[in-house]
Write an enzyme that holds these catalytic residues in place. Structure first.
Site, PDB file in Angstrom:
ATOM      1  N   ASN A 159       9.123   9.203   3.141  1.00 37.01           N
ATOM      2  CA  ASN A 159       9.585   9.272   1.295  1.00 37.01           C
ATOM      3  C   ASN A 159       9.029  10.761   1.050  1.00 37.01           C
ATOM      4  O   ASN A 159       8.085  11.341   0.402  1.00 37.01           O
ATOM      5  CB  ASN A 159       8.388   8.304   0.156  1.00 37.01           C
ATOM      6  CG  ASN A 159       8.738   7.918  -1.137  1.00 37.01           C
ATOM      7  OD1 ASN A 159       9.622   9.278  -1.317  1.00 37.01           O
ATOM      8  ND2 ASN A 159       8.432   7.314  -1.487  1.00 37.01           N
ATOM      9  N   CYS A 217      10.124  10.584  -8.240  1.00 38.07           N
ATOM     10  CA  CYS A 217      10.889  10.054  -7.241  1.00 38.07           C
ATOM     11  C   CYS A 217      11.850   9.970  -7.471  1.00 38.07           C
ATOM     12  O   CYS A 217      13.461  10.194  -7.087  1.00 38.07           O
ATOM     13  CB  CYS A 217      10.600   9.176  -6.449  1.00 38.07           C
ATOM     14  SG  CYS A 217       8.977   9.484  -5.822  1.00 38.07           S
ATOM     15  N   HIS A 272      17.111   5.503  -2.660  1.00 38.95           N
ATOM     16  CA  HIS A 272      15.564   6.490  -1.703  1.00 38.95           C
ATOM     17  C   HIS A 272      15.501   6.425  -1.218  1.00 38.95           C
ATOM     18  O   HIS A 272      14.444   4.585  -1.287  1.00 38.95           O
ATOM     19  CB  HIS A 272      15.001   6.832  -3.674  1.00 38.95           C
ATOM     20  CG  HIS A 272      13.469   7.159  -3.996  1.00 38.95           C
ATOM     21  ND1 HIS A 272      13.223   8.603  -2.862  1.00 38.95           N
ATOM     22  CD2 HIS A 272      12.446   6.464  -4.298  1.00 38.95           C
ATOM     23  CE1 HIS A 272      11.596   8.003  -3.098  1.00 38.95           C
ATOM     24  NE2 HIS A 272      11.690   7.258  -3.244  1.00 38.95           N
TER      25      HIS A 272
HETATM   26  N1  COA Z   1      -2.906   0.917   7.585  1.00 37.40           N
HETATM   27  C1  COA Z   1      -2.685  -0.370   7.587  1.00 37.40           C
HETATM   28  N2  COA Z   1      -2.752  -0.974   6.573  1.00 37.40           N
HETATM   29  C2  COA Z   1      -2.929  -0.802   5.476  1.00 37.40           C
HETATM   30  C3  COA Z   1      -2.042  -0.074   5.623  1.00 37.40           C
HETATM   31  C4  COA Z   1      -1.929   1.029   6.212  1.00 37.40           C
HETATM   32  N3  COA Z   1      -1.288   2.369   5.793  1.00 37.40           N
HETATM   33  N4  COA Z   1      -2.124   0.528   4.081  1.00 37.40           N
HETATM   34  C5  COA Z   1      -2.723  -0.719   2.985  1.00 37.40           C
HETATM   35  N5  COA Z   1      -3.319  -1.380   4.189  1.00 37.40           N
HETATM   36  C6  COA Z   1      -3.522  -2.887   4.085  1.00 37.40           C
HETATM   37  C7  COA Z   1      -4.451  -3.369   2.976  1.00 37.40           C
HETATM   38  O1  COA Z   1      -5.025  -2.149   3.085  1.00 37.40           O
HETATM   39  C8  COA Z   1      -3.777  -4.586   2.817  1.00 37.40           C
HETATM   40  O2  COA Z   1      -5.200  -5.438   3.311  1.00 37.40           O
HETATM   41  P1  COA Z   1      -6.086  -6.161   2.595  1.00 37.40           P
HETATM   42  O3  COA Z   1      -5.162  -8.182   2.795  1.00 37.40           O
HETATM   43  O4  COA Z   1      -7.552  -6.042   4.143  1.00 37.40           O
HETATM   44  O5  COA Z   1      -6.330  -6.601   1.730  1.00 37.40           O
HETATM   45  C9  COA Z   1      -2.827  -5.391   3.864  1.00 37.40           C
HETATM   46  O6  COA Z   1      -2.462  -3.842   4.368  1.00 37.40           O
HETATM   47  C10 COA Z   1      -1.564  -5.268   2.947  1.00 37.40           C
HETATM   48  O7  COA Z   1      -1.981  -4.065   1.780  1.00 37.40           O
HETATM   49  P2  COA Z   1      -0.295  -4.403   0.997  1.00 37.40           P
HETATM   50  O8  COA Z   1      -0.688  -3.685  -0.513  1.00 37.40           O
HETATM   51  O9  COA Z   1      -0.207  -6.240   0.475  1.00 37.40           O
HETATM   52  O10 COA Z   1       0.517  -4.269   2.057  1.00 37.40           O
HETATM   53  P3  COA Z   1       2.178  -4.109   1.500  1.00 37.40           P
HETATM   54  O11 COA Z   1       3.166  -5.440   2.528  1.00 37.40           O
HETATM   55  O12 COA Z   1       2.739  -4.468   0.341  1.00 37.40           O
HETATM   56  O13 COA Z   1       2.736  -3.248   2.031  1.00 37.40           O
HETATM   57  C11 COA Z   1       3.461  -0.667   1.134  1.00 37.40           C
HETATM   58  C12 COA Z   1       2.220  -1.637   1.174  1.00 37.40           C
HETATM   59  C13 COA Z   1       2.556   0.614   0.132  1.00 37.40           C
HETATM   60  C14 COA Z   1       4.102   0.127   2.757  1.00 37.40           C
HETATM   61  C15 COA Z   1       4.423  -1.649  -0.195  1.00 37.40           C
HETATM   62  O14 COA Z   1       3.413  -1.910  -0.995  1.00 37.40           O
HETATM   63  C16 COA Z   1       5.420  -0.007  -0.619  1.00 37.40           C
HETATM   64  O15 COA Z   1       5.777   0.468  -0.192  1.00 37.40           O
HETATM   65  N6  COA Z   1       5.241   0.055  -1.667  1.00 37.40           N
HETATM   66  C17 COA Z   1       6.176   0.730  -2.509  1.00 37.40           C
HETATM   67  C18 COA Z   1       5.504   2.319  -2.757  1.00 37.40           C
HETATM   68  C19 COA Z   1       6.490   3.267  -3.012  1.00 37.40           C
HETATM   69  O16 COA Z   1       7.416   3.193  -2.697  1.00 37.40           O
HETATM   70  N7  COA Z   1       5.937   4.158  -3.577  1.00 37.40           N
HETATM   71  C20 COA Z   1       6.739   5.621  -4.230  1.00 37.40           C
HETATM   72  C21 COA Z   1       7.475   4.809  -5.084  1.00 37.40           C
HETATM   73  S1  COA Z   1       8.476   6.204  -5.523  1.00 37.40           S
END
Ligand code: COA
Length: 325
Positions: A282, A111, A252
């Site tokens: 993304n 990315c 980004h």
């Molecule tokens: N729908 C519903 N629930 C979901 C889910 C979805 N699509 N994806 C994850 N969950 C759940 C998880 O299983 C977790 O459940 P649990 O608490 O029972 O274990 C809960 O939601 C929280 O997950 P968590 O990972 O802590 O959520 P978050 O607030 O960190 O959000 C992302 C997750 C991935 C959206 C966030 O961490 C993020 O954007 N990270 C950066 C990713 C990124 O930018 N990647 C590309 C880089 S270029």
């Protein structure tokens, strides 16, 4: 000699996948996706490919700049999802455009790739190796996404964005005035994909899990909110200006909460951070040039304004670029 962005272009696949569509595929909800990421829908390639999207974005950037493909001297495609190992996507774009004169090659910094490609083109032009370049980010991420994993499949979309850059004329103010980039290979486990299958030819003995994206979302999140403001600060220092001198931050589009956190750390008003993540998801290396093109075409970036481009990605990689428009 300076390097100026003269034209922008972008291309998105026709098919749109909404959060409601995803609700039918995995255990997720529209509300969860919107609240945690800011996304509502994303475009998914069906017949489009990395080079076809890239070539469309390039054609629009050339048209926007009033230039011809046969005069292009360098094409760099940033991508981590090209369908063929050889030839590289940039050479296939060269063929599609009929840009015979150009040097063409790919860069993979995930990315962060568009900023790495822009920096490379900048150095080529500054060194006198060429006078202009097409710099493209193009991705078909949908091919390497695990569509059964709700923690990754809701995040990504496909698309391409391009800029046409050229050496400046004497006394011209519009140019790139600062850059910063870096890599953190020791954090490579945060986001990875071990292999790439040639479309339709996956061998049964290959573990398909190896061909898909794996990510520790929270680690990537923490890395981005910590590293991107530092990187922007370095680019601003290299340009000799401060945060208050910046009109627009084109970041980004990975997560609206990441962008809000970066704005807060930089003590900059969120209004200066336009987003299109709601419609695109993304799109990896394509996200910055797609948003830049939308803003340019909407007249939201005015000549003489200072624009910061910045992003991060698997590697981990990160970069920032300061441009006087
Ligand atoms: N729908 C519903 N629930 C979901 C889910 C979805 N699509 N994806 C994850 N969950 C759940 C998880 O299983 C977790 O459940 P649990 O608490 O029972 O274990 C809960 O939601 C929280 O997950 P968590 O990972 O802590 O959520 P978050 O607030 O960190 O959000 C992302 C997750 C991935 C959206 C966030 O961490 C993020 O954007 N990270 C950066 C990713 C990124 O930018 N990647 C590309 C880089 S270029």
């Amino acid at each position: 000699m300076g390097v100026a962005i003269r034209g922008t272009g972008s291309a998105l696949p026709e098919k749109i996948l909404t959060n409601q569509d995803l609700e039918k595929m995995v255990d997720t909800t529209d509300e969860w996706i919107r609240q945690r990421t800011g996304m509502r829908e994303r475009h998914i390639a069906e017949k489009e490919t990395v080079p076809s999207l890239a070539a469309s974005a390039c054609e629009r950037a050339l048209e926007n700049a009033g230039k011809k493909a046969e005069d292009v001297e360098l094409i760099i495609v940033a991508t981590c999802t090209t369908e063929m190992l050889l030839p590289c996507a940039a050479c296939r774009v060269q063929k599609k455009l009929g840009a015979d004169k150009a040097i063409a090659f790919d860069i993979n910094a995930a990315c962060g790739g568009f900023l790495f490609a822009l920096n490379t083109a900048h150095h080529y032009i500054e060194a006198g190796a060429c006078r202009n370049a097409l710099v493209v980010g193009s991705e078909v991420l949908s091919e390497i996404i695990d569509w059964t994993d709700r923690s990754t499949c809701v995040l990504f979309g496909d698309g391409a964005g391009a800029v046409y850059v050229e050496e400046t004329t004497k006394g011209e103010r519009s140019c790139i005035i600062g850059m910063s980039q870096g890599s953190s290979g020791m954090n490579g486990q945060m986001l990875y994909c071990r292999g790439r299958a040639v479309k339709g030819e996956t061998e049964p003995e290959i573990d398909s899990d190896d061909l898909l994206v794996h990510m520790s979302g929270s680690e990537v999140y923490r890395f981005a909110v910590r590293q991107v403001p530092v990187c922007i600060g370095r680019a601003l220092d290299s340009a000799g200006i401060g945060t208050d001198d910046v009109d627009i931050f084109v970041l980004h589009q990975a997560n609206s909460r990441i962008i809000e956190s970066i704005a807060k750390t930089l003590k900059a008003d969120i209004d200066r951070f336009p987003m299109n993540i709601e419609r695109t998801g993304n799109t990896s290396s394509a996200s910055i040039p797609i948003l830049l093109d939308e803003l340019n075409r909407a007249g939201r970036i005015q000549k003489g304004q200072t624009v910061v481009l910045s992003g991060f990605g698997a590697g981990m990689t990160y970069g920032a670029c300061v441009v006087v428009w």
